[in-house]
Design a protein around this motif. Sequence first.
Motif, PDB file in Angstrom:
ATOM      1  N   UNK A  83      10.032  12.977 -10.927  1.00 56.33           N
ATOM      2  CA  UNK A  83       9.429  11.699 -11.257  1.00 56.33           C
ATOM      3  C   UNK A  83      10.381  10.529 -11.327  1.00 56.33           C
ATOM      4  N   UNK A  84      11.555  10.664 -10.715  1.00 60.48           N
ATOM      5  CA  UNK A  84      12.564   9.612 -10.827  1.00 60.48           C
ATOM      6  C   UNK A  84      12.743   8.827  -9.531  1.00 60.48           C
ATOM      7  N   UNK A  85      12.071   9.270  -8.448  1.00 63.81           N
ATOM      8  CA  UNK A  85      12.173   8.584  -7.158  1.00 63.81           C
ATOM      9  C   UNK A  85      10.847   8.618  -6.418  1.00 63.81           C
TER      10      UNK A  85
ATOM     11  N   UNK B 182       2.527  10.678  -9.488  1.00 68.26           N
ATOM     12  CA  UNK B 182       1.605  10.977 -10.585  1.00 68.26           C
ATOM     13  C   UNK B 182       0.889  12.306 -10.373  1.00 68.26           C
ATOM     14  N   UNK B 183       0.603  12.625  -9.124  1.00 70.04           N
ATOM     15  CA  UNK B 183      -0.018  13.920  -8.830  1.00 70.04           C
ATOM     16  C   UNK B 183       0.925  15.065  -9.168  1.00 70.04           C
ATOM     17  N   UNK B 184       2.183  14.913  -8.771  1.00 69.73           N
ATOM     18  CA  UNK B 184       3.184  15.943  -9.089  1.00 69.73           C
ATOM     19  C   UNK B 184       3.405  16.059 -10.596  1.00 69.73           C
TER      20      UNK B 184
ATOM     21  N   UNK C 133       0.833  -1.203   0.000  1.00 72.55           N
ATOM     22  CA  UNK C 133       0.000   0.000   0.000  1.00 72.55           C
ATOM     23  C   UNK C 133       0.867   1.252   0.000  1.00 72.55           C
ATOM     24  N   UNK C 134       2.034   1.181   0.659  1.00 75.38           N
ATOM     25  CA  UNK C 134       2.918   2.340   0.700  1.00 75.38           C
ATOM     26  C   UNK C 134       3.446   2.688  -0.676  1.00 75.38           C
ATOM     27  N   UNK C 135       3.883   1.677  -1.432  1.00 70.55           N
ATOM     28  CA  UNK C 135       4.392   1.953  -2.779  1.00 70.55           C
ATOM     29  C   UNK C 135       3.292   2.525  -3.663  1.00 70.55           C
ATOM     30  N   UNK C 136       2.068   2.007  -3.523  1.00 72.61           N
ATOM     31  CA  UNK C 136       0.953   2.525  -4.318  1.00 72.61           C
ATOM     32  C   UNK C 136       0.665   3.982  -3.959  1.00 72.61           C
ATOM     33  N   UNK C 137       0.780   4.312  -2.673  1.00 75.01           N
ATOM     34  CA  UNK C 137       0.564   5.699  -2.242  1.00 75.01           C
ATOM     35  C   UNK C 137       1.684   6.596  -2.755  1.00 75.01           C
ATOM     36  N   UNK C 138       2.895   6.074  -2.753  1.00 76.83           N
ATOM     37  CA  UNK C 138       4.033   6.848  -3.253  1.00 76.83           C
ATOM     38  C   UNK C 138       3.918   7.066  -4.762  1.00 76.83           C
TER      39      UNK C 138
ATOM     40  N   UNK D 185       2.728   4.853 -16.573  1.00 78.94           N
ATOM     41  CA  UNK D 185       2.066   6.155 -16.489  1.00 78.94           C
ATOM     42  C   UNK D 185       3.037   7.268 -16.101  1.00 78.94           C
ATOM     43  N   UNK D 186       4.164   6.883 -15.511  1.00 79.14           N
ATOM     44  CA  UNK D 186       5.135   7.881 -15.030  1.00 79.14           C
ATOM     45  C   UNK D 186       6.001   8.364 -16.190  1.00 79.14           C
ATOM     46  N   UNK D 187       6.055   9.665 -16.358  1.00 81.83           N
ATOM     47  CA  UNK D 187       6.875  10.298 -17.396  1.00 81.83           C
ATOM     48  C   UNK D 187       7.848  11.268 -16.718  1.00 81.83           C
ATOM     49  N   UNK D 188       9.027  10.801 -16.358  1.00 80.42           N
ATOM     50  CA  UNK D 188       9.971  11.668 -15.641  1.00 80.42           C
ATOM     51  C   UNK D 188      10.333  12.920 -16.431  1.00 80.42           C
TER      52      UNK D 188
END
Length: 230
Positions: free
Chosen positions: A186-188, A58-60, A48-53, A132-135
């Motif tokens: 978006x890299x960490x 994604x919000x940022x 759950x922590x990784x999903x929250x992170x 979905x992550x685009x650094x």
Amino acid sequence: MRTILIAAVTAVAFAFSPVYADEAKPFATAKTVDLLTLLKPPPANDSAQTKAELAEVLTLQVTRTPEMEAQAQADVVEDVWRFADVMGPKFKQEALPAFSSFFDRVVATEGAVVDPAKDVWKRPRPHQYSPLVKPAVKLSNSGAYPSGHTTVGTLMGIVLSNMVPEKRAEIMARAWAYGENRIIGGIHFRADIEGGRIAGSVIAYNLMSQPEFQAEYAVAKAELRKALGL
């Protein structure tokens, strides 16, 4: 006798500092600072922590401004000169040769200590975890935990603020922003940054007890304070 000894240490430090300009020698390695025993393991990929992170990243990704992206991209560079914005106009590499060589070794220490732990934990980066992550910064496929950039930013901030305690608040705020920019970029993930801050603090504590570090630190500090007019 004390004056002669200090002069001798200073002479040695100046004599050897250019050697580290191209390939700096770290002050410590994973053998002297074992992060595998000092840090808790990163969150599991399906936790759950990784999903929250991931949600934070994604919000940022959709809320970061062009200015935030530019700062994150600039902070990809791993050197002490990223603190120039809080140190003032006299903080210039060409005016601080011993200081510069000293911090080359400080930066090299981060890789020597952190990379072995990254290789063991192998936590995926956000873009490896989710398409979905685009650094906004240069991609890296090394282990994400702990963040090397955050580790070295924290380490440099602590050492630099010890040299110039008059600017401690500004320096450490800049060090913290250096880590935050890895999430903004978006890299960490958040846990990578928290682990890096702990790692940087532990490494700094370890280095301050080493005679070799202290000898070069004293020379670099004196050169910096003189250049800054302190």
